[in-house]
Design a protein around this motif. Structure first.
Motif, short mmCIF file in Angstrom:
data_model
loop_
_atom_site.label_atom_id
_atom_site.label_comp_id
_atom_site.label_asym_id
_atom_site.label_seq_id
_atom_site.Cartn_x
_atom_site.Cartn_y
_atom_site.Cartn_z
N LEU A 80 0.85 -1.19 0.00
CA LEU A 80 0.00 0.00 0.00
C LEU A 80 0.88 1.24 0.00
CD1 LEU A 80 -2.68 -0.99 2.65
CD2 LEU A 80 -2.93 -0.97 0.17
N CYS A 81 0.44 2.26 -0.70
CA CYS A 81 1.21 3.51 -0.68
C CYS A 81 0.55 4.49 0.28
CB CYS A 81 1.38 4.06 -2.09
SG CYS A 81 -0.13 4.58 -2.87
N GLN A 82 0.97 5.71 0.22
CA GLN A 82 0.55 6.74 1.15
C GLN A 82 -0.97 6.93 1.19
OE1 GLN A 82 2.78 9.98 -0.34
NE2 GLN A 82 1.67 10.11 -2.24
N ASN A 83 -1.45 7.45 2.31
CA ASN A 83 -2.86 7.82 2.44
C ASN A 83 -3.09 9.11 1.67
OD1 ASN A 83 -4.27 5.96 4.30
ND2 ASN A 83 -2.64 6.57 5.70
N ARG A 84 -4.11 9.13 0.86
CA ARG A 84 -4.51 10.33 0.14
C ARG A 84 -5.83 10.79 0.73
NH1 ARG A 84 -1.26 7.76 -3.30
NH2 ARG A 84 -0.20 9.00 -4.88
N TYR A 85 -5.88 12.06 1.13
CA TYR A 85 -7.07 12.59 1.79
C TYR A 85 -7.92 13.41 0.81
CZ TYR A 85 -5.14 10.86 6.08
OH TYR A 85 -4.64 10.02 7.04
N PHE A 86 -9.22 13.16 0.84
CA PHE A 86 -10.19 13.77 -0.06
C PHE A 86 -11.35 14.34 0.73
CE2 PHE A 86 -8.08 10.46 -2.41
CZ PHE A 86 -7.97 10.94 -3.70
N CYS A 87 -12.06 15.27 0.13
CA CYS A 87 -13.33 15.76 0.67
C CYS A 87 -14.40 14.76 0.24
CB CYS A 87 -13.64 17.14 0.12
SG CYS A 87 -15.32 17.70 0.52
N THR A 88 -15.23 14.33 1.19
CA THR A 88 -16.29 13.37 0.86
C THR A 88 -17.45 14.01 0.11
OG1 THR A 88 -17.33 13.69 3.01
CG2 THR A 88 -15.76 11.87 2.82
N THR A 89 -17.53 15.32 0.12
CA THR A 89 -18.62 16.01 -0.56
C THR A 89 -18.31 16.26 -2.04
OG1 THR A 89 -19.24 17.09 1.51
CG2 THR A 89 -20.11 18.06 -0.53
N CYS A 90 -17.15 16.85 -2.32
CA CYS A 90 -16.84 17.21 -3.72
C CYS A 90 -15.71 16.37 -4.32
CB CYS A 90 -16.50 18.69 -3.82
SG CYS A 90 -14.96 19.18 -2.98
N ALA A 91 -15.10 15.49 -3.54
CA ALA A 91 -14.05 14.57 -3.99
C ALA A 91 -12.73 15.26 -4.33
CB ALA A 91 -14.51 13.72 -5.17
N SER A 92 -12.53 16.49 -3.89
CA SER A 92 -11.25 17.16 -4.12
C SER A 92 -10.13 16.44 -3.37
CB SER A 92 -11.29 18.60 -3.61
OG SER A 92 -12.18 19.38 -4.35
N TYR A 93 -9.02 16.19 -4.08
CA TYR A 93 -7.82 15.62 -3.46
C TYR A 93 -7.13 16.76 -2.72
CZ TYR A 93 -2.99 13.78 -3.43
OH TYR A 93 -1.72 13.38 -3.09
N LEU A 94 -6.80 16.55 -1.43
CA LEU A 94 -6.26 17.63 -0.61
C LEU A 94 -4.79 17.44 -0.23
CD1 LEU A 94 -9.45 17.96 1.60
CD2 LEU A 94 -8.76 19.41 -0.34
N TRP A 95 -4.44 16.30 0.33
CA TRP A 95 -3.05 16.03 0.67
C TRP A 95 -2.84 14.53 0.84
CZ3 TRP A 95 -6.32 17.97 4.50
CH2 TRP A 95 -6.50 17.18 5.62
N ALA A 96 -1.57 14.16 0.89
CA ALA A 96 -1.19 12.78 1.14
C ALA A 96 -0.29 12.73 2.37
CB ALA A 96 -0.45 12.21 -0.07
N HIS A 97 -0.26 11.58 3.00
CA HIS A 97 0.62 11.36 4.14
C HIS A 97 1.17 9.94 4.04
CE1 HIS A 97 1.67 10.38 8.37
NE2 HIS A 97 2.17 11.59 8.30
N CYS A 98 2.47 9.82 4.22
CA CYS A 98 3.15 8.53 4.07
C CYS A 98 3.71 8.09 5.41
CB CYS A 98 4.26 8.67 3.04
SG CYS A 98 5.18 7.16 2.73
N ASP A 99 3.40 6.87 5.81
CA ASP A 99 3.91 6.34 7.09
C ASP A 99 5.44 6.28 7.12
OD1 ASP A 99 1.28 6.03 7.91
OD2 ASP A 99 1.22 3.90 7.39
N ASP A 100 6.07 6.16 5.96
CA ASP A 100 7.54 6.11 5.91
C ASP A 100 8.18 7.45 6.24
OD1 ASP A 100 7.39 3.45 5.14
OD2 ASP A 100 7.56 3.91 3.01
N TYR A 101 7.44 8.53 6.07
CA TYR A 101 7.93 9.88 6.35
C TYR A 101 6.89 10.61 7.20
CZ TYR A 101 10.82 8.50 2.43
OH TYR A 101 11.66 7.80 1.61
N PRO A 102 6.70 10.20 8.45
CA PRO A 102 5.60 10.73 9.27
C PRO A 102 5.69 12.22 9.56
CG PRO A 102 7.10 9.41 10.62
CD PRO A 102 7.54 9.25 9.19
#
Length: 168
Positions: A80-102
């Motif tokens: 699995l790669c990094q978590n990508r965070y989205f808005c559940t209403t409009c589906a805009s991609y906002l940011w990613a976060h990777c456990d390898d680089y907390p």
């Protein structure tokens, strides 16, 4: 250190963070970035310090997605790669976060509302995954001035195809 603010398209999520590296210079053409962020066949992320990320509004409107890097591998070998965070209403991609680089978050440059610096040079990565229509090695080097518009033109997708002999 620069303080930046961002949001989704519908305004349900607003966030802010600090960054030592605000220049949006790197274009990632991997299939995950291409398919999760939409747009021009690539994603442009910047860096932020994860411990400075504040959800100003809409935490309840956030959802994350973790893509599989190697979908063709047997399930037990998939990564699995990094978590990508989205808005559940409009589906805009906002940011990613990777456990390898907390210590870092990787905000999507298009979600940033603060003014970002213009890069002196851009870098393109993962070009082996780029589609021909988006690969900078395949595209003309400069846009013709007649093909650039400051606002949405009175020029349809169909008309462009007709004008360029590309209509199927």
């Amino acid at each position: 250190m620069k303080q930046l603010k961002g949001s989704c398209h519908c305004g349900a999520v607003e966030f802010e963070f600090k960054t030592p590296a605000p220049v949006p210079f790197m274009r990632c053409y991997c299939s995950i970035c291409r398919k999760t962020s939409g747009g021009g066949g690539y994603t442009v992320n910047i860096m932020g310090m994860s411990d400075t990320l504040t959800i100003v509004r809409g935490k309840e409107n956030l959802k994350s997605y973790r893509a599989i890097k190697n979908k063709e591998a047997p399930e037990k070998d998939q990564v699995l790669c990094q978590n990508r965070y989205f808005c559940t209403t409009c589906a805009s991609y906002l940011w990613a976060h990777c456990d390898d680089y907390p210590q870092w978050i990787y905000p999507y440059a298009s979600a940033i509302d603060s003014e970002l610096p213009v890069p002196q040079k851009t870098t393109s990565i993962m070009l082996e995954s780029a589609k021909k229509w988006a690969n900078p090695r395949e595209l003309p080097s400069e846009a013709d001035a007649t093909d650039t518009f400051d606002v949405y033109p009175d020029y349809s997708l169909e008309q462009w195809h007709k004008d360029h002999g590309q209509l199927c």
